[in-house]
Design a protein around this motif. Structure first.
Motif, PDB file in Angstrom:
ATOM      1  N   VAL A   1       0.860  -1.179   0.000  1.00 26.76           N
ATOM      2  CA  VAL A   1       0.000   0.000   0.000  1.00 26.76           C
ATOM      3  C   VAL A   1       0.897   1.231   0.000  1.00 26.76           C
ATOM      4  CG1 VAL A   1      -0.212   0.018   2.527  1.00 26.76           C
ATOM      5  CG2 VAL A   1      -1.960   1.127   1.141  1.00 26.76           C
ATOM      6  N   ASP A   2       0.449   2.273  -0.676  1.00 23.50           N
ATOM      7  CA  ASP A   2       1.175   3.543  -0.680  1.00 23.50           C
ATOM      8  C   ASP A   2       0.726   4.369   0.521  1.00 23.50           C
ATOM      9  OD1 ASP A   2       2.694   3.269  -3.099  1.00 23.50           O
ATOM     10  OD2 ASP A   2       0.816   3.515  -4.192  1.00 23.50           O
ATOM     11  N   VAL A   3       1.705   4.906   1.256  1.00 21.66           N
ATOM     12  CA  VAL A   3       1.425   5.781   2.391  1.00 21.66           C
ATOM     13  C   VAL A   3       2.011   7.146   2.035  1.00 21.66           C
ATOM     14  CG1 VAL A   3       1.759   6.178   4.853  1.00 21.66           C
ATOM     15  CG2 VAL A   3       1.517   3.834   3.990  1.00 21.66           C
ATOM     16  N   THR A   4       1.145   8.123   1.872  1.00 24.25           N
ATOM     17  CA  THR A   4       1.554   9.454   1.442  1.00 24.25           C
ATOM     18  C   THR A   4       2.672  10.006   2.311  1.00 24.25           C
ATOM     19  OG1 THR A   4      -0.687   9.877   0.667  1.00 24.25           O
ATOM     20  CG2 THR A   4       0.737  11.796   0.957  1.00 24.25           C
ATOM     21  N   GLY A   5       3.736  10.452   1.661  1.00 28.89           N
ATOM     22  CA  GLY A   5       4.864  11.051   2.357  1.00 28.89           C
ATOM     23  C   GLY A   5       5.781  10.051   3.040  1.00 28.89           C
ATOM     24  N   VAL A   6       5.428   8.773   3.024  1.00 26.92           N
ATOM     25  CA  VAL A   6       6.217   7.741   3.686  1.00 26.92           C
ATOM     26  C   VAL A   6       6.847   6.815   2.653  1.00 26.92           C
ATOM     27  CG1 VAL A   6       6.111   5.747   5.230  1.00 26.92           C
ATOM     28  CG2 VAL A   6       4.871   7.842   5.810  1.00 26.92           C
ATOM     29  N   GLY A   7       6.031   6.272   1.780  1.00 28.37           N
ATOM     30  CA  GLY A   7       6.505   5.361   0.754  1.00 28.37           C
ATOM     31  C   GLY A   7       5.524   4.234   0.541  1.00 28.37           C
ATOM     32  N   ARG A   8       5.996   3.156  -0.021  1.00 27.07           N
ATOM     33  CA  ARG A   8       5.167   1.975  -0.269  1.00 27.07           C
ATOM     34  C   ARG A   8       5.593   0.897   0.725  1.00 27.07           C
ATOM     35  NH1 ARG A   8       1.419   0.440  -3.707  1.00 27.07           N
ATOM     36  NH2 ARG A   8       1.335  -1.672  -4.571  1.00 27.07           N
ATOM     37  N   ILE A   9       4.605   0.316   1.423  1.00 26.20           N
ATOM     38  CA  ILE A   9       4.909  -0.662   2.465  1.00 26.20           C
ATOM     39  C   ILE A   9       4.113  -1.951   2.255  1.00 26.20           C
ATOM     40  CG2 ILE A   9       5.486   1.112   4.171  1.00 26.20           C
ATOM     41  CD1 ILE A   9       2.765   0.529   5.505  1.00 26.20           C
ATOM     42  N   ALA A  10       4.628  -3.028   2.823  1.00 27.92           N
ATOM     43  CA  ALA A  10       3.938  -4.311   2.888  1.00 27.92           C
ATOM     44  C   ALA A  10       4.468  -5.027   4.128  1.00 27.92           C
ATOM     45  CB  ALA A  10       4.212  -5.148   1.642  1.00 27.92           C
ATOM     46  N   ILE A  11       3.713  -5.996   4.606  1.00 31.08           N
ATOM     47  CA  ILE A  11       4.168  -6.810   5.724  1.00 31.08           C
ATOM     48  C   ILE A  11       4.176  -8.260   5.252  1.00 31.08           C
ATOM     49  CG2 ILE A  11       3.779  -7.519   8.112  1.00 31.08           C
ATOM     50  CD1 ILE A  11       2.423  -4.796   8.572  1.00 31.08           C
ATOM     51  N   VAL A  12       5.305  -8.900   5.462  1.00 35.89           N
ATOM     52  CA  VAL A  12       5.498 -10.280   5.027  1.00 35.89           C
ATOM     53  C   VAL A  12       5.939 -11.124   6.218  1.00 35.89           C
ATOM     54  CG1 VAL A  12       6.090  -9.583   2.673  1.00 35.89           C
ATOM     55  CG2 VAL A  12       7.917  -9.874   4.371  1.00 35.89           C
ATOM     56  N   ALA A  13       5.965 -12.428   6.013  1.00 31.25           N
ATOM     57  CA  ALA A  13       6.541 -13.347   6.992  1.00 31.25           C
ATOM     58  C   ALA A  13       7.590 -14.173   6.270  1.00 31.25           C
ATOM     59  CB  ALA A  13       5.472 -14.256   7.590  1.00 31.25           C
ATOM     60  N   ASP A  14       8.706 -14.413   6.945  1.00 29.28           N
ATOM     61  CA  ASP A  14       9.750 -15.229   6.325  1.00 29.28           C
ATOM     62  C   ASP A  14       9.354 -16.701   6.358  1.00 29.28           C
ATOM     63  OD1 ASP A  14      10.427 -16.321   8.853  1.00 29.28           O
ATOM     64  OD2 ASP A  14      12.216 -15.068   9.066  1.00 29.28           O
ATOM     65  N   ILE A  15      10.219 -17.550   5.904  1.00 31.50           N
ATOM     66  CA  ILE A  15       9.923 -18.977   5.793  1.00 31.50           C
ATOM     67  C   ILE A  15       9.631 -19.628   7.146  1.00 31.50           C
ATOM     68  CG2 ILE A  15      12.322 -19.783   5.893  1.00 31.50           C
ATOM     69  CD1 ILE A  15      11.420 -21.638   3.450  1.00 31.50           C
ATOM     70  N   ASN A  16      10.091 -19.016   8.240  1.00 31.44           N
ATOM     71  CA  ASN A  16       9.831 -19.524   9.586  1.00 31.44           C
ATOM     72  C   ASN A  16       8.636 -18.857  10.258  1.00 31.44           C
ATOM     73  OD1 ASN A  16      12.029 -21.383   9.713  1.00 31.44           O
ATOM     74  ND2 ASN A  16      13.392 -19.624   9.882  1.00 31.44           N
ATOM     75  N   GLY A  17       8.036 -17.875   9.582  1.00 33.07           N
ATOM     76  CA  GLY A  17       6.865 -17.194  10.121  1.00 33.07           C
ATOM     77  C   GLY A  17       7.142 -15.873  10.805  1.00 33.07           C
ATOM     78  N   ALA A  18       8.407 -15.433  10.845  1.00 32.60           N
ATOM     79  CA  ALA A  18       8.732 -14.150  11.485  1.00 32.60           C
ATOM     80  C   ALA A  18       8.252 -13.000  10.606  1.00 32.60           C
ATOM     81  CB  ALA A  18      10.238 -14.041  11.713  1.00 32.60           C
ATOM     82  N   ALA A  19       7.483 -12.091  11.200  1.00 32.37           N
ATOM     83  CA  ALA A  19       6.944 -10.950  10.461  1.00 32.37           C
ATOM     84  C   ALA A  19       8.023  -9.892  10.235  1.00 32.37           C
ATOM     85  CB  ALA A  19       5.776 -10.338  11.221  1.00 32.37           C
ATOM     86  N   LEU A  20       7.935  -9.220   9.093  1.00 42.29           N
ATOM     87  CA  LEU A  20       8.867  -8.160   8.728  1.00 42.29           C
ATOM     88  C   LEU A  20       8.151  -7.178   7.825  1.00 42.29           C
ATOM     89  CD1 LEU A  20      11.865  -7.147   8.680  1.00 42.29           C
ATOM     90  CD2 LEU A  20      12.101  -8.459   6.571  1.00 42.29           C
ATOM     91  N   GLY A  21       8.336  -5.899   8.084  1.00 41.50           N
ATOM     92  CA  GLY A  21       7.802  -4.879   7.201  1.00 41.50           C
ATOM     93  C   GLY A  21       8.807  -4.578   6.097  1.00 41.50           C
ATOM     94  N   LEU A  22       8.307  -4.349   4.894  1.00 42.24           N
ATOM     95  CA  LEU A  22       9.135  -3.905   3.772  1.00 42.24           C
ATOM     96  C   LEU A  22       8.685  -2.508   3.397  1.00 42.24           C
ATOM     97  CD1 LEU A  22       9.030  -7.104   1.498  1.00 42.24           C
ATOM     98  CD2 LEU A  22      10.763  -6.477   3.212  1.00 42.24           C
ATOM     99  N   ILE A  23       9.629  -1.644   3.069  1.00 40.47           N
ATOM    100  CA  ILE A  23       9.294  -0.277   2.689  1.00 40.47           C
ATOM    101  C   ILE A  23      10.215   0.203   1.577  1.00 40.47           C
ATOM    102  CG2 ILE A  23      10.739   0.640   4.570  1.00 40.47           C
ATOM    103  CD1 ILE A  23       8.792   3.084   4.632  1.00 40.47           C
ATOM    104  N   THR A  24       9.613   0.800   0.563  1.00 39.12           N
ATOM    105  CA  THR A  24      10.367   1.583  -0.401  1.00 39.12           C
ATOM    106  C   THR A  24      10.072   3.031  -0.016  1.00 39.12           C
ATOM    107  OG1 THR A  24      10.169  -0.085  -2.124  1.00 39.12           O
ATOM    108  CG2 THR A  24      10.751   2.140  -2.825  1.00 39.12           C
ATOM    109  N   PRO A  25      11.024   3.673   0.667  1.00 34.09           N
ATOM    110  CA  PRO A  25      10.770   5.018   1.188  1.00 34.09           C
ATOM    111  C   PRO A  25      10.468   6.028   0.083  1.00 34.09           C
ATOM    112  CG  PRO A  25      12.768   4.083   2.135  1.00 34.09           C
ATOM    113  CD  PRO A  25      12.359   3.193   1.005  1.00 34.09           C
ATOM    114  N   ALA A  26       9.615   6.971   0.412  1.00 35.58           N
ATOM    115  CA  ALA A  26       9.277   8.029  -0.533  1.00 35.58           C
ATOM    116  C   ALA A  26      10.501   8.862  -0.882  1.00 35.58           C
ATOM    117  CB  ALA A  26       8.178   8.920   0.044  1.00 35.58           C
TER     118      ALA A  26
END
Length: 143
Positions: free
Chosen positions: A101-126
């Motif tokens: 999702v695009d967050v105005t003034g922040v960038g594009r973000i998503a939340i994923v889980a790795d192969i073991n289930g650990a959550a991690l946010g990804l961001i392409t900063p604005a």
């Protein structure tokens, strides 16, 4: 994005009681807070350290989509292309938890889980590479 890609970029507390969290971190770490509208509604606070530098964000989890989600700190890693990296995550055995999702003034973000289930946010900063040198990992001082 050369200088930021793959580096931890932002930390965010996901809580059910922002009031308690603000009081706790204000007293414990000396943070002050500025409130903003949340990226998907609701409220969001930027925590500032004693020098008024951003220390992280505080997001209040409200709504049925957060049922069963424990309160936690979520780290975001800067990536060159959120959508591409989400695809790589799922093709390598990880899972998509929150679509990009695009967050105005922040960038594009998503939340994923790795192969073991650990959550991690990804961001392409604005800001992209605008603040970074291509030659090193220090912030560009404009010289």
């Amino acid at each position: 994005m050369t200088g930021l890609h793959g580096k931890f970029y932002w930390n965010e507390l996901m809580t059910r009681s922002a009031e308690k969290a603000l009081a706790f971190y204000g007293e414990t770490l000396g943070w002050s807070f500025s409130e903003f509208p949340g990226p998907t509604g609701g409220r969001y606070w930027i925590a500032m350290d004693g020098d008024d530098l951003p220390a992280g964000g505080i997001f209040e989890m409200t709504g049925p989509e957060y049922d069963g989600v424990p309160e936690h700190w979520l780290a975001y890693v800067a990536v060159d292309d959120v959508d591409g990296r989400v695809g790589m995550t799922t093709s390598n055995g990880g899972k998509l938890l929150r679509p990009p999702v695009d967050v105005t003034g922040v960038g594009r973000i998503a939340i994923v889980a790795d192969i073991n289930g650990a959550a991690l946010g990804l961001i392409t900063p604005a800001i992209g590479d605008a603040l970074m040198d291509d030659d090193d990992d220090d912030f560009d001082d404009g010289e």
